[in-house]
Enzyme design. Structure first.
Site, PDB file in Angstrom:
ATOM      1  N   GLU A 168      -4.257  -9.763   2.930  1.00 26.95           N
ATOM      2  CA  GLU A 168      -5.091  -9.545   4.120  1.00 26.95           C
ATOM      3  C   GLU A 168      -6.286 -10.491   4.210  1.00 26.95           C
ATOM      4  O   GLU A 168      -6.731 -10.848   5.298  1.00 26.95           O
ATOM      5  CB  GLU A 168      -5.594  -8.091   4.160  1.00 26.95           C
ATOM      6  CG  GLU A 168      -4.528  -7.058   4.529  1.00 26.95           C
ATOM      7  CD  GLU A 168      -3.742  -6.523   3.342  1.00 26.95           C
ATOM      8  OE1 GLU A 168      -3.708  -7.207   2.283  1.00 26.95           O
ATOM      9  OE2 GLU A 168      -3.168  -5.439   3.451  1.00 26.95           O
ATOM     10  N   GLU A 218       0.828  -1.213   0.000  1.00 22.36           N
ATOM     11  CA  GLU A 218       0.000   0.000   0.000  1.00 22.36           C
ATOM     12  C   GLU A 218       0.859   1.260   0.000  1.00 22.36           C
ATOM     13  O   GLU A 218       0.495   2.275  -0.604  1.00 22.36           O
ATOM     14  CB  GLU A 218      -0.955  -0.016   1.196  1.00 22.36           C
ATOM     15  CG  GLU A 218      -2.069  -1.045   0.983  1.00 22.36           C
ATOM     16  CD  GLU A 218      -3.013  -1.149   2.148  1.00 22.36           C
ATOM     17  OE1 GLU A 218      -4.236  -1.011   1.910  1.00 22.36           O
ATOM     18  OE2 GLU A 218      -2.559  -1.377   3.289  1.00 22.36           O
TER      19      GLU A 218
END
Lengths: 404, 729
Positions: free
Chosen positions: B154, B132
């Site tokens: 995730e 990210e």
């Protein structure tokens, strides 16, 4: 509460819902306008006496947007005093429109209402109006969404209708529709559709195939098999919601599912007083109405619940009803209804149904009511029920009682 | 500049070179210190005119930035949703401020403002929050090295990429590709990342910094693509576009088909994509963070992180290995028995770079071990997962024989022969006759107590049970079962062997069935009991699948064969005599196997009949013998029994010390028999239900159906004291 009477019922013929269908050259507004225009002409009344037009129309976008019944009424030359409203309860819209109109009469809101519906599926395809239901993950997951064709196959699997069962039902629908047409049973209701120069472009239901046989039906490939088994595999989702089903057998195809067509219908509903004032003879009364929600994944089992509710409200039972019009969305839907309610095929869809003649989504409900009124008169019977299965798991039902 | 977690050197052109290197940590992760430093850095970047841009890279060989500090997440104190959202959104907000230069999106779109260029050189693993950070940079380069992997995993721990990962990825590579990546969670290499479109350049290691710096210098004012006025998400025009509707309808259905309805993270991820595509990015980032918050504050991610990450890692590293024993040097492993299990064990040992000798009664039989591995590696080479060289090297490590003498230089020998005490006794004696005194001998037995087998050896202290699961190359669990005579050295060697083959080991007490076979038979039994009561077999199996079991219990019985179940029942009854507790299903197996010849899938069918195309239907003859009950059980009632029989049986194992702690019970369940991972395991699930609630419900089921549902006394006590199975955070 005032009684709501049916003074007239009419419909356009149903054109094949493709670009080579005979009604494809007719705009949806025109289709609706022609159905509307026929009402005052057939009944010898001024259109200005009509309070409101309540029309079902499901894909109410593009050409079918902007409250099509209001625009169609103005286009038909009705005075500006005639209001209009579009109703959407998926496939039940036309019947819902009739029920809403009857409610306006019963409550005293209006004296004379034209209910009905219009759907040009060749010009505004099913699904054009979009909607969050299958595409928003929150709604799709919550409701275990599967497309209606897989739902129909799920009904067949859950309640044990084989490919042969559904094909046999479909064959009979075509046979009955062909026979009814040949006997002129729709003659009173049909208003032929005319083109720009006033020529008739269609005067009969284009979709019917009286020559349909088990062989021709048997050769058709199941329409929802790939969708269900592989891409993306909706059968798995169906079984999460219905773990009592071992496997979804895919039995429905174009031949035993409702036809995609263009069409419009109108039903003239009013109170007793306005009938007397205008010299109209009531043909039937609306005895009771009901709407229900049902299981959204199997989706199409609403009619039995709606009918149970409407009979209860009317203080009646299945035995009281002479004729049943159960929309033929898919063959298994009607087979299941008949089993659930212990109603025989001899009283159900006696003049065929949407499998043979087609299902213009917004209009079908009104067509069922008209068919009931005509057939109750022809066969000298008293009571009929119209009911429709509906997307997202709903059902609507109306009890119609012949007068005279 | 004074940062704790990275160095920041400003060059002569004012470009800040940021090298992330968390002190005293093996991996770079987004811990509190890094988040603090990062926030300060972004503030400085956006306000200090002397800084013209930045290049970010890592100073650790272990990776670029491996994501959030999961230990931090798993030990979070409970907070309100609002508090959780506020704290979760901080990083997303800081990343956004880095990419906008702190300017309003409207000003960026108008061209009235721009950000300072930030480039990154991804020189190692970039996972989760690490990727990210990469996505929020304006120029993304990766070093051309296969150890560099980029991914958003995730979903595998019940979360979603809450730091802008869903929103930036979809805006870079389109909804469809991005969705697939995030739902699968599997990382990709730099070249694939470039092909997808979220890495700009793949550069040789020695040129990477130079290229990044050059880019920064050549692009003094930058605006992200999604902040430009003319930006459209690739392939998407609007919610009214039928293609958009079709894409999401399809994506929803595929996700439901693949992972059922049990994983909260799946619809949450889909919603981030669906809702995020329809609004401007700043709103989309908040929506993403809110869905993230819901997952973070829910039970699933907590359970999955604890079991699948924290506890699995601890177990894999040998948490229960005797500390005082030095690591055992293992070079060569012997295996007796070239059956399914022996071949599988040989494969994983060879994969772990051990030399393997497989023995069976004759050379031809023994050679099956090579054939087994050959099949596996050939398939791997075919699908590009393995090079031909690696494949032949692996195969070369397996040698087959019919002579025990070939075990003379083995460091460890495992027997995987028939479950017959007599045969095993002979084999063990033969092994001991040829191997060195210190060499550990292990048995893969699944039913015979270790203590009993150990008696056949002169030195029982060297003997230990190592129970593998079939197919060995795919099943992750290893039950390590020391007998009462097993010494610490043998136990340590078992763990050291496991370290080579990289399974997840749990320490199990030497009782009949060990751990998994204390729980699975009662579970299968319950399914059969319901069948006998007249519950539709399809309902039983469908409910199990919906719960998250990999296969229905009745289908599993067919796979492992009803005749095996029948044999085990019979032999157990013989061995235990008076002590045998009837399961209530004896009549079923007797009828199916003996009377009706329905022995199982590979014997022409069992509970199901199997057609050539692989589909199965309930055997049409079954209903005649087991008709439908008058009052049917609801799917919820069926689910309750299938679930609680496992919970209760597993809890009894914990109470009896068959497994040493709740984490072993959880790991054993998930990796031994596929207990649904969304629960974190049966002990985690009991805690999620609440110990008191579990006891009440188990008692209710016990009253209705029998003592087999009775919760163990220690759990009742704990519930009474308001405790949980796992220590509270």
């Amino acid at each position: 509460m005032l009684e709501a009477y049916i003074y007239d019922a009419l419909r356009t013929p149903r054109g094949r819902g493709k670009s080579d269908g005979r009604l494809h050259e007719i705009t949806p507004v025109q289709l609706a306008a022609q159905a509307l225009a026929a009402v005052p002409v057939r009944n010898g009344i001024e259109p200005g006496v009509i309070d409101d037009v309540v029309f079902g129309c499901v894909s109410a976008v593009g050409e079918q947007g902007s409250v099509i019944p209001r625009i169609a009424a103005l286009t038909a030359g009705f005075p500006q005093s005639v209001a209009g409203v579009q109703v959407n309860r998926f496939c039940g819209s036309g019947l819902e429109a009739v029920n809403i109109a009857a409610g306006k009469i019963a409550s005293g809101e209006a004296d004379l209402v034209v209910a009905g519906g219009v759907e040009s599926m060749s010009r505004v395809p099913m699904g054009s109006d979009g909607g969050a239901w299958p595409m928003d993950p929150q709604t799709a997951f919550k409701t275990y969404f599967i497309p209606q064709g897989v739902s129909a196959d799920l009904i067949a699997s859950k309640f044990g209708y084989s490919r042969e069962d559904v094909d046999r039902y479909a064959q009979e629908s075509h046979r009955r529709a062909g026979y009814a047409w040949s006997q002129g049973r729709f003659a009173r209701a049909i208003v032929p559709v005319r083109d720009v120069i006033g020529e008739v472009v269609l005067d009969h239901d284009e979709h019917v195939r009286p020559e349909t046989t088990m062989a021709t039906l048997g050769g058709l490939k199941p329409s929802f098999q790939a969708l269900g088994e592989r891409s993306p595999g909706y059968d798995t989702i169906a079984l999460l919601k219905h773990p009592d089903v071992q496997r979804v057998e895919h039995v429905h195809h174009a031949g035993n599912s409702s036809g995609i067509v263009d069409g419009a219908a109108a039903v003239l509903i009013g109170n007793a007083q306005i009938g007397r004032e205008l010299g109209l003879k009531p043909r039937a009364r609306i005895r009771a109405m009901a709407a229900v929600g049902s299981e959204p994944t199997i989706m199409l089992t609403g009619p039995e619940l709606a009918v149970q509710k409407v009979l209860k409200r009317a203080g009646m039972s299945v035995a009281d009803i002479d004729l049943w019009e159960v929309n033929e969305a898919f063959a298994a839907v009607v087979l299941r209804f008949m089993d659930a309610m212990s109603v025989g095929h001899e009283r159900t869809n006696v003049n065929g149904g949407a499998i043979a003649m087609g299902h213009p989504l917004g209009a079908s409900g009104a067509i069922l009511v008209g068919t009931l009124v005509d057939e109750l008169e022809r066969a000298d019977k008293q009571l009929g029920v119209a009911t429709i299965c509906i997307g997202a798991g709903m059902g609507v039902a109306t009890i119609v009682e012949r007068i005279g | 500049m004074g940062y704790e977690t990275f160095t920041c050197d400003i060059d002569a052109d004012g470009v800040a070179l940021v090298t992330i290197d968390l002190p005293g940590q093996s991996m770079n992760v987004w811990n509190a210190a890094l988040m603090r430093d990062y926030r300060q850095f972004v503030d400085r970047l956006n306000t200090d005119d002397a800084i013209k841009g930045a290049v970010i890279t890592s100073g650790k060989a272990s990776g670029f930035l491996a994501g959030a500090d999961l230990k931090l997440i798993s030990t979070r104190k409970a907070e309100t949703m609002r508090e959780a959202f506020e704290s979760s959104f901080v990083l997303s907000d800081d990343l956004r401020r880095m990419e906008t230069g702190g300017h309003d999106a409207k000003r960026l779109a108008r061209g009235a403002a721009a950000a300072k260029p930030v480039a990154c050189v991804v020189n190692g693993l970039a996972l989760g929050g690490g990727l990210e950070l990469v996505l929020a940079c304006h120029y993304r380069s990766a070093v051309d090295d296969p150890r560099v992997q980029l991914g958003l995993p995730e979903v595998t721990i019940g979360l979603l990429p809450g730091g802008g990962g869903t929103q930036r990825l979809l805006r870079l590579i389109g909804v469809e590709k991005a969705l697939k990546m995030v739902l699968a969670g599997t990382p990709v290499d730099p070249h694939t990342a470039k092909a997808y479109g979220f890495i700009d350049e793949v550069v040789p290691a020695d040129q990477a910094m130079g290229a990044a710096l050059a880019w920064v210098k050549a692009n003094p004012r930058v605006v992200q693509p999604w902040d430009r006025a003319d930006f459209i998400v690739p392939g998407v025009s609007s919610a009214r576009d039928p293609q958009f509707a079709q894409l999401f309808a399809n994506a929803n259905a595929l996700a439901e088909v693949q992972s059922g309805h049990n994983y909260d993270a799946v619809p949450a991820i889909l919603s981030c994509f669906y809702e995020g595509t329809l609004v401007p990015i700043d709103t989309a980032l908040r929506i993403e963070s809110k869905y993230f918050t819901k997952l973070l504050t829910g039970a699933q991610s907590r359970n999955m992180i604890r079991t699948l990450f924290v506890n699995k890692q601890a177990a894999d590293k040998g948490a229960q290995r005797p500390r005082e024993i030095a690591p055992v040097e293992l070079r060569k492993v012997g295996i007796v028995g070239a059956g399914l299990m022996g071949c599988g064990i040989a494969h994983v040992a060879a994969k772990g770079k051990l030399n393997v000798v497989v023995l069976d009664k004759d050379r031809q039989t023994a050679s099956k071990a090579s054939a087994y591995t050959k099949r596996i590696v050939e398939k791997a080479v075919q699908r590009g997962a393995m090079s031909a060289d690696a494949a032949s090297a692996l195969l070369a490590r397996i040698v087959t024989t019919d002579r025990y003498e070939d075990f003379a230089d083995a460091d460890l020998v495992i027997e995987a022969v028939f479950e017959q005490p007599g045969i095993k006794a002979d084999v063990l004696r033969n092994i001991e006759a040829v191997v060195g005194e210190q060499v550990v001998i292990a048995s893969n037995t699944s039913t015979l107590p270790i203590a009993g087998l150990a008696r056949h050896l002169r030195r029982p202290e060297r003997f230990i049970g190592m129970h593998f699961f079939s197919p060995v190359e795919r099943m992750q669990l290893l039950e390590i079962i020391p007998g009462e005579a097993t010494g610490r050295a043998a136990l340590a060697a078992a763990y050291d062997f496991n370290a080579r083959i990289r399974k997840t080991p749990i320490l199990v007490k030497d009782v009949r069935g060990f751990y998994t076979n204390q729980v699975v038979p009662p579970y299968l039994n319950e399914a059969v009991l319901m069948l006998m009561e007249g519950v539709d077999p399809a309902l039983i199996d469908n409910v199990a699948i919906a719960l998250g079991m990999p296969i229905g219990p009745l289908a599993l019985l067919d796979e492992t064969t009803l005749s095996l179940a029948h044999d085990i029942q019979r032999s157990t009854r013989e061995q235990l005599g008076e002590a045998y507790q009837p399961a209530g299903t004896e009549a079923f197996f007797e009828k199916m196997v003996v009377e009706l010849d329905r022995k199982g899938r590979r014997f022409g069918g069992g509970i199901y009949e199997y057609s050539a195309d692989g589909t199965k239907t309930v055997w049409r003859g079954l209903i005649e013998h087991y008709p439908r009950a008058g009052v049917p059980l609801s799917p919820e009632q069926v689910e309750q029994r299938l679930l609680y029989i496992q919970l209760t049986a597993a809890a009894r194992c914990l109470e009896a010390g068959i497994v040493v702690d709740p984490q072993s019970a959880d790991l054993g369940a998930i990796f031994g028999w596929g207990f649904p991972t969304w629960t974190g395991g049966p002990m985690s699930h009991i805690d999620t239900l609440g110990l008191a609630e579990f006891v009440v419900e188990a008692d209710r089921l016990a009253q209705r159906y029998g003592a087999r549902f009775k919760p163990p006394a220690s759990l009742r006590d704990k519930a009474g004291e308001g405790l949980s199975l796992y220590a509270p955070v």
